[in-house]
Motif scaffolding. Structure first.
Motif, PDB file in Angstrom:
ATOM      1  N   UNK A 214      -6.146  16.564 -11.150  1.00  0.00           N
ATOM      2  CA  UNK A 214      -6.479  17.002  -9.644  1.00  0.00           C
ATOM      3  C   UNK A 214      -6.557  15.971  -8.509  1.00  0.00           C
ATOM      4  N   UNK A 215      -7.154  14.970  -8.887  1.00  0.00           N
ATOM      5  CA  UNK A 215      -7.784  13.968  -7.750  1.00  0.00           C
ATOM      6  C   UNK A 215      -6.581  12.843  -7.691  1.00  0.00           C
ATOM      7  N   UNK A 216      -6.169  12.426  -8.974  1.00  0.00           N
ATOM      8  CA  UNK A 216      -5.620  11.229  -8.766  1.00  0.00           C
ATOM      9  C   UNK A 216      -4.142  11.319  -8.041  1.00  0.00           C
ATOM     10  N   UNK A 217      -3.225  12.454  -8.492  1.00  0.00           N
ATOM     11  CA  UNK A 217      -2.264  12.708  -7.818  1.00  0.00           C
ATOM     12  C   UNK A 217      -2.353  12.590  -6.215  1.00  0.00           C
ATOM     13  N   UNK A 218      -3.536  13.161  -5.649  1.00  0.00           N
ATOM     14  CA  UNK A 218      -3.427  13.033  -4.223  1.00  0.00           C
ATOM     15  C   UNK A 218      -4.063  11.712  -3.609  1.00  0.00           C
ATOM     16  N   UNK A 219      -4.105  10.687  -4.480  1.00  0.00           N
ATOM     17  CA  UNK A 219      -4.784   9.441  -4.170  1.00  0.00           C
ATOM     18  C   UNK A 219      -3.581   8.426  -4.332  1.00  0.00           C
ATOM     19  N   UNK A 220      -2.432   8.958  -4.608  1.00  0.00           N
ATOM     20  CA  UNK A 220      -1.617   7.949  -5.064  1.00  0.00           C
ATOM     21  C   UNK A 220      -0.644   7.209  -3.958  1.00  0.00           C
ATOM     22  N   UNK A 221      -0.747   7.851  -2.763  1.00  0.00           N
ATOM     23  CA  UNK A 221      -0.053   7.340  -1.614  1.00  0.00           C
ATOM     24  C   UNK A 221      -0.874   5.944  -1.144  1.00  0.00           C
ATOM     25  N   UNK A 222      -1.839   5.944  -0.728  1.00  0.00           N
ATOM     26  CA  UNK A 222      -2.346   4.696  -0.396  1.00  0.00           C
ATOM     27  C   UNK A 222      -2.527   3.467  -1.717  1.00  0.00           C
ATOM     28  N   UNK A 223      -2.493   4.043  -2.894  1.00  0.00           N
ATOM     29  CA  UNK A 223      -2.303   3.262  -3.955  1.00  0.00           C
ATOM     30  C   UNK A 223      -1.107   2.430  -4.120  1.00  0.00           C
ATOM     31  N   UNK A 224       0.148   3.346  -3.959  1.00  0.00           N
ATOM     32  CA  UNK A 224       1.566   2.705  -3.710  1.00  0.00           C
ATOM     33  C   UNK A 224       2.037   1.709  -2.774  1.00  0.00           C
ATOM     34  N   UNK A 225       1.225   2.153  -1.493  1.00  0.00           N
ATOM     35  CA  UNK A 225       1.150   1.216  -0.361  1.00  0.00           C
ATOM     36  C   UNK A 225       0.646  -0.254  -0.803  1.00  0.00           C
ATOM     37  N   UNK A 226      -0.787  -0.064  -1.245  1.00  0.00           N
ATOM     38  CA  UNK A 226      -1.452  -1.008  -1.571  1.00  0.00           C
ATOM     39  C   UNK A 226      -0.486  -1.962  -2.614  1.00  0.00           C
ATOM     40  N   UNK A 227      -0.055  -1.444  -3.683  1.00  0.00           N
ATOM     41  CA  UNK A 227       0.293  -2.134  -4.749  1.00  0.00           C
ATOM     42  C   UNK A 227       1.670  -2.982  -3.978  1.00  0.00           C
ATOM     43  N   UNK A 228       2.616  -2.249  -3.104  1.00  0.00           N
ATOM     44  CA  UNK A 228       3.717  -2.980  -2.539  1.00  0.00           C
ATOM     45  C   UNK A 228       3.095  -4.381  -2.098  1.00  0.00           C
ATOM     46  N   UNK A 229       2.162  -4.229  -1.199  1.00  0.00           N
ATOM     47  CA  UNK A 229       1.580  -5.258  -0.746  1.00  0.00           C
ATOM     48  C   UNK A 229       0.917  -6.289  -1.550  1.00  0.00           C
ATOM     49  N   UNK A 230       0.444  -5.967  -2.626  1.00  0.00           N
ATOM     50  CA  UNK A 230       0.088  -6.888  -3.528  1.00  0.00           C
ATOM     51  C   UNK A 230       1.001  -7.454  -4.115  1.00  0.00           C
ATOM     52  N   UNK A 231       1.951  -7.072  -4.678  1.00  0.00           N
ATOM     53  CA  UNK A 231       3.074  -7.521  -4.937  1.00  0.00           C
ATOM     54  C   UNK A 231       3.292  -9.016  -4.291  1.00  0.00           C
ATOM     55  N   UNK A 232       3.776  -8.792  -3.171  1.00  0.00           N
ATOM     56  CA  UNK A 232       3.818  -9.882  -2.190  1.00  0.00           C
ATOM     57  C   UNK A 232       2.818 -10.926  -2.364  1.00  0.00           C
ATOM     58  N   UNK A 233       1.428 -10.528  -2.361  1.00  0.00           N
ATOM     59  CA  UNK A 233       0.391 -11.596  -2.349  1.00  0.00           C
ATOM     60  C   UNK A 233       0.600 -12.150  -3.916  1.00  0.00           C
ATOM     61  N   UNK A 234       0.829 -11.626  -4.811  1.00  0.00           N
ATOM     62  CA  UNK A 234       1.157 -12.200  -6.176  1.00  0.00           C
ATOM     63  C   UNK A 234       2.096 -13.098  -6.193  1.00  0.00           C
ATOM     64  N   UNK A 235       3.055 -12.801  -5.539  1.00  0.00           N
ATOM     65  CA  UNK A 235       4.164 -13.916  -5.383  1.00  0.00           C
ATOM     66  C   UNK A 235       3.612 -15.036  -4.698  1.00  0.00           C
ATOM     67  N   UNK A 236       2.953 -15.089  -3.742  1.00  0.00           N
ATOM     68  CA  UNK A 236       2.421 -15.881  -2.820  1.00  0.00           C
ATOM     69  C   UNK A 236       1.365 -16.997  -3.819  1.00  0.00           C
ATOM     70  N   UNK A 237       0.491 -16.026  -4.327  1.00  0.00           N
ATOM     71  CA  UNK A 237      -0.406 -16.705  -5.298  1.00  0.00           C
ATOM     72  C   UNK A 237       0.076 -17.721  -6.623  1.00  0.00           C
ATOM     73  N   UNK A 238       1.305 -16.831  -7.097  1.00  0.00           N
ATOM     74  CA  UNK A 238       1.947 -17.514  -8.255  1.00  0.00           C
ATOM     75  C   UNK A 238       2.431 -19.004  -7.909  1.00  0.00           C
ATOM     76  N   UNK A 239       3.092 -18.776  -6.441  1.00  0.00           N
ATOM     77  CA  UNK A 239       3.736 -20.356  -6.049  1.00  0.00           C
ATOM     78  C   UNK A 239       2.478 -21.227  -5.644  1.00  0.00           C
ATOM     79  N   UNK A 240       1.355 -20.593  -4.935  1.00  0.00           N
ATOM     80  CA  UNK A 240       0.220 -21.548  -4.871  1.00  0.00           C
ATOM     81  C   UNK A 240      -0.183 -22.150  -5.951  1.00  0.00           C
ATOM     82  N   UNK A 241      -0.427 -21.333  -7.122  1.00  0.00           N
ATOM     83  CA  UNK A 241      -0.881 -21.902  -8.448  1.00  0.00           C
ATOM     84  C   UNK A 241       0.294 -22.807  -8.916  1.00  0.00           C
TER      85      UNK A 241
END
Length: 306
Positions: A214-241
């Protein structure tokens, strides 16, 4: 002669326009953002080039051509058609290393996002549904983790675990975990008080079914957007490390490691620094623009009526 108007019965029988499917609605909202469309095309090309690196790369990424060290790109004076983007300080093909490095950088980014998203969603749901038992403990741990910046936390984890490919994924995932947990908890708390959740609870649904059906399917929109932005942050952190020497180790190609190895040649051979830096910039920018398009398509507050 006047044309007879259709009767009310005939009007009722007039076929209605088909209602767009959720996928069509999503694509309509996403394609309205021209920048997101261009970014999607650009990122697709980069991802495909990285995936097809074994077939597109002209040379092995670790093969050293000692007679061709620091050869400039083909369009510069002294360039060679054998090395389209030139060679680095050890005579390795820059194009081949960039292609194979994309597999490593984006692979680490994707793996770290999944490794932080799944436990973050679970912890967030537990904190939302068990506010007296689980929420105080989970959220205080997340607050402690948020006290350190993501890259600094990743450095601390790498210091404990040691540098390497797998440890880099774990370190970046740990740094991104609090964001997913807090976002999931906030989105779930906004849904718990709604009528459909109350009706499901009255019908006898348990907490596990309420969480995931019931709840999780209606919470997926902000999670998907945040995951896409976290993907770019992870690439930057990988490069930084990698730039700090704490990430992927040589001779495996990775964009941040390439930058670190080439920083001493920035004046003598600027392409060995410029090319990996531009690749990181273009990739991260395209992912961020795609995230804006996902937000426009998935956020009901931003959808145009009509």
């Amino acid at each position: 002669m006047s044309t007879a108007k259709p009767s009310a019965r005939e009007q009722d029988l007039t076929p209605l326009a088909p209602h767009p499917t959720p996928l069509q609605e999503f694509w309509r909202g996403f394609s309205a953002n021209r920048g997101a469309l261009a970014a999607l095309l650009l990122f697709t090309l980069i991802a495909l080039a990285s995936l097809l690196a074994p077939w597109l790369a002209p040379h092995s990424p670790i093969e050293q051509f000692r007679d061709h060290m620091l050869v400039p790109p083909v369009w510069a004076a002294g360039g060679s058609s054998q090395f389209l983007l030139g060679t680095d300080e050890l005579g390795r093909c820059m194009l081949s290393r960039l292609l194979y490095g994309g597999r490593v950088s984006m692979g680490i980014g994707l793996a770290s996002v999944l490794l932080s998203l799944l436990p973050g969603v679970l912890l967030g749901l537990l904190a939302a549904f068990y506010q007296r038992l689980a929420s105080p403990l989970i959220m205080r741990v997340m607050d402690i983790m948020l006290a350190l910046p993501g890259l600094l936390l990743a450095i601390c984890v790498i210091t404990i675990l040691g540098p390497g490919l797998i440890n880099t994924v774990i370190a970046i995932a740990i740094g991104a975990l609090p964001g997913y947990t807090r976002l999931t908890r906030a989105a779930a708390l906004a849904e718990i008080g709604k009528d459909y959740v109350t009706a499901s609870r009255v019908a006898g649904a348990g907490n596990l079914r309420l969480m995931f059906d019931a709840v999780l399917p209606n919470c997926m929109a902000p999670l998907i957007v945040n995951a896409s932005l976290s993907f770019s942050s992870a690439i930057l952190e990988t490069a930084g490390l990698g730039f700090l020497g704490l990430g992927v180790q040589a001779p495996r190609p990775e964009w941040g490691t390439m930058l670190s190895a080439a920083r001493d040649y920035i004046q003598r051979a600027p392409w060995v620094v410029t090319l990996p830096g531009l690749t990181i910039l273009i990739t991260v920018l395209s992912i961020n623009l795609m995230g804006d398009g996902l937000r426009d398509a998935l956020d009901p507050k931003l959808k145009k009526v009509g």
